[in-house]
Design an enzyme around this catalytic site. Structure first.
Site, PDB file in Angstrom:
ATOM      1  N   MET A  95       0.807  -1.222   0.000  1.00 28.40           N
ATOM      2  CA  MET A  95       0.000   0.000   0.000  1.00 28.40           C
ATOM      3  C   MET A  95       0.845   1.280   0.000  1.00 28.40           C
ATOM      4  O   MET A  95       0.447   2.274   0.604  1.00 28.40           O
ATOM      5  CB  MET A  95      -0.950  -0.008   1.215  1.00 28.40           C
ATOM      6  CG  MET A  95      -1.869  -1.206   1.267  1.00 28.40           C
ATOM      7  SD  MET A  95      -2.912  -1.354  -0.202  1.00 28.40           S
ATOM      8  CE  MET A  95      -4.089  -0.060   0.124  1.00 28.40           C
ATOM      9  N   ARG A  96       1.979   1.249  -0.674  1.00 29.72           N
ATOM     10  CA  ARG A  96       2.811   2.450  -0.788  1.00 29.72           C
ATOM     11  C   ARG A  96       3.054   2.750  -2.262  1.00 29.72           C
ATOM     12  O   ARG A  96       3.205   1.820  -3.068  1.00 29.72           O
ATOM     13  CB  ARG A  96       4.181   2.267  -0.107  1.00 29.72           C
ATOM     14  CG  ARG A  96       4.150   1.845   1.333  1.00 29.72           C
ATOM     15  CD  ARG A  96       3.493   2.836   2.237  1.00 29.72           C
ATOM     16  NE  ARG A  96       4.095   4.164   2.180  1.00 29.72           N
ATOM     17  CZ  ARG A  96       3.517   5.258   2.681  1.00 29.72           C
ATOM     18  NH1 ARG A  96       2.335   5.184   3.251  1.00 29.72           N
ATOM     19  NH2 ARG A  96       4.116   6.418   2.602  1.00 29.72           N
ATOM     20  N   ASN A 112       2.949  -5.114 -10.400  1.00 26.59           N
ATOM     21  CA  ASN A 112       1.900  -4.910  -9.397  1.00 26.59           C
ATOM     22  C   ASN A 112       0.623  -5.554  -9.908  1.00 26.59           C
ATOM     23  O   ASN A 112       0.498  -5.836 -11.108  1.00 26.59           O
ATOM     24  CB  ASN A 112       1.687  -3.409  -9.154  1.00 26.59           C
ATOM     25  CG  ASN A 112       0.858  -3.125  -7.898  1.00 26.59           C
ATOM     26  OD1 ASN A 112       0.572  -4.037  -7.108  1.00 26.59           O
ATOM     27  ND2 ASN A 112       0.467  -1.882  -7.716  1.00 26.59           N
ATOM     28  N   HIS A 114      -3.746  -5.181  -9.611  1.00 27.89           N
ATOM     29  CA  HIS A 114      -4.804  -4.259  -9.201  1.00 27.89           C
ATOM     30  C   HIS A 114      -6.164  -4.903  -9.508  1.00 27.89           C
ATOM     31  O   HIS A 114      -6.327  -5.497 -10.575  1.00 27.89           O
ATOM     32  CB  HIS A 114      -4.649  -2.931  -9.961  1.00 27.89           C
ATOM     33  CG  HIS A 114      -5.642  -1.910  -9.531  1.00 27.89           C
ATOM     34  ND1 HIS A 114      -5.570  -1.266  -8.311  1.00 27.89           N
ATOM     35  CD2 HIS A 114      -6.752  -1.417 -10.150  1.00 27.89           C
ATOM     36  CE1 HIS A 114      -6.583  -0.423  -8.202  1.00 27.89           C
ATOM     37  NE2 HIS A 114      -7.311  -0.493  -9.298  1.00 27.89           N
ATOM     38  N   GLN A 178      -9.269 -14.733  -9.576  1.00 24.50           N
ATOM     39  CA  GLN A 178      -8.552 -14.538 -10.848  1.00 24.50           C
ATOM     40  C   GLN A 178      -7.170 -13.920 -10.617  1.00 24.50           C
ATOM     41  O   GLN A 178      -6.222 -14.208 -11.342  1.00 24.50           O
ATOM     42  CB  GLN A 178      -9.378 -13.667 -11.804  1.00 24.50           C
ATOM     43  CG  GLN A 178     -10.690 -14.308 -12.202  1.00 24.50           C
ATOM     44  CD  GLN A 178     -10.495 -15.699 -12.772  1.00 24.50           C
ATOM     45  OE1 GLN A 178      -9.660 -15.917 -13.648  1.00 24.50           O
ATOM     46  NE2 GLN A 178     -11.259 -16.668 -12.262  1.00 24.50           N
TER      47      GLN A 178
HETATM   48  C1  GRF Z   1      -5.514  -7.443  -3.923  1.00 22.97           C
HETATM   49  O1  GRF Z   1      -6.874  -7.267  -4.237  1.00 22.97           O
HETATM   50  C2  GRF Z   1      -4.637  -6.690  -4.900  1.00 22.97           C
HETATM   51  O2  GRF Z   1      -5.180  -6.626  -6.180  1.00 22.97           O
HETATM   52  C3  GRF Z   1      -4.587  -5.313  -4.289  1.00 22.97           C
HETATM   53  O3  GRF Z   1      -4.541  -5.529  -2.903  1.00 22.97           O
HETATM   54  C4  GRF Z   1      -5.131  -6.787  -2.602  1.00 22.97           C
HETATM   55  C5  GRF Z   1      -4.085  -7.572  -1.875  1.00 22.97           C
HETATM   56  O4  GRF Z   1      -4.554  -8.789  -1.383  1.00 22.97           O
HETATM   57  N1  GRF Z   1      -3.453  -4.582  -4.814  1.00 22.97           N
HETATM   58  P1  GRF Z   1      -3.539  -9.823  -0.743  1.00 22.97           P
HETATM   59  O5  GRF Z   1      -2.760  -9.086   0.350  1.00 22.97           O
HETATM   60  O6  GRF Z   1      -2.640 -10.328  -1.821  1.00 22.97           O
HETATM   61  O7  GRF Z   1      -4.427 -10.905  -0.165  1.00 22.97           O
END
Ligand code: GRF
Length: 232
Positions: A95-96, A112, A114, A178
């Site tokens: 989250m950075r 990354n 998303h 997915q």
């Molecule tokens: C996922 O939905 C990813 O797409 C987003 O943050 C979430 C992370 O989930 N960036 P996890 O920590 O891998 O369970």
């Protein structure tokens, strides 16, 4: 032809770590030639750290709050990743926002994931935004990180239908299944040397032959007026 070396991964997390788990599971099943050299969390106690430890993967916590700027934080990440001899950085619920320091240290080597079909709905709460916009198809994207939020050359996407009775949780769960499928695929394409970045686009070398009939239409029974299936 000699097999390519396993890719040496550094995985950046902030929380749950289910994508990290999916990557580790794909490695352990022999589907992905990779070694997770290091998992870094910016939050102590992130559940993903315990997952890594269960698989004997080295972990460390680098708390962003100890640093005066994004760049200083990223310098600490880069030196830990280099010390672990990482050659692909994988953000998995990290989250950075990464600065140039990281992107210049690992050019086209930071991925990354998303939970939307980018470029739709970048940023936080993508699944909520998809529901609010009434999209019929949602999904997830693996991309190479570029400066900006959830922007960068797209590697793999998967689409899922949005159901009439979906809430944020049910849609997120469908997308997450997915995510777990496509992240190992993207890393495997990298490991096989099949990803070439050309500007905004990623060229995949030797892609599997596409099935031209494969199209996801939602609602599933939708047809042109006058072409309605006969009711018997
Ligand atoms: C996922 O939905 C990813 O797409 C987003 O943050 C979430 C992370 O989930 N960036 P996890 O920590 O891998 O369970």
């Amino acid at each position: 032809m000699a097999e390519r070396e396993p890719v040496r991964l550094g995985v950046l997390i902030s929380g749950r770590g289910s994508n990290l788990q999916a990557i580790v599971d794909a490695i352990e099943r022999g589907e992905l030639r990779a070694v997770v050299k290091l998992v870094i969390s910016n939050r102590a106690g992130a559940p993903g750290l315990a997952r890594a430890e269960r698989h004997g993967i080295p972990t460390c916590v680098i708390d962003h709050r100890r640093f005066g700027s994004r760049e200083e934080f990223d310098r600490a990440l880069v030196s830990a990743l280099n010390a672990a001899q990482v050659n692909l950085v994988v953000c998995a619920g990290f989250m950075r926002i990464l600065s140039r320091v990281m992107l210049d240290a690992f050019p086209n080597r930071v991925m990354n994931i998303h939970p939307s079909l980018l470029p739709a709905f970048p940023g936080l709460d993508a699944q909520k935004a998809a529901l609010e916009h009434g999209v019929r198809l949602a999904g997830c994207t693996v991309f190479f990180v570029a400066p900006g939020t959830d922007d960068g050359p797209i590697i793999v996407q998967a689409a899922v239908p949005v159901m009439p009775d979906d809430d944020e949780q049910t849609l997120s769960d469908r997308i997450l299944a997915q995510e777990h499928r496509i992240y190992p695929i993207a890393i495997s394409l990298f490991q096989q040397g099949r990803l070439q970045v050309h500007g905004r686009k990623v060229l995949i070398l030797d892609p599997p032959a596409p099935d031209s009939a494969a199209a996801l239409v939602n609602p599933p029974g939708a047809r042109m007026a006058g072409h309605r299936a006969k009711r018997t």
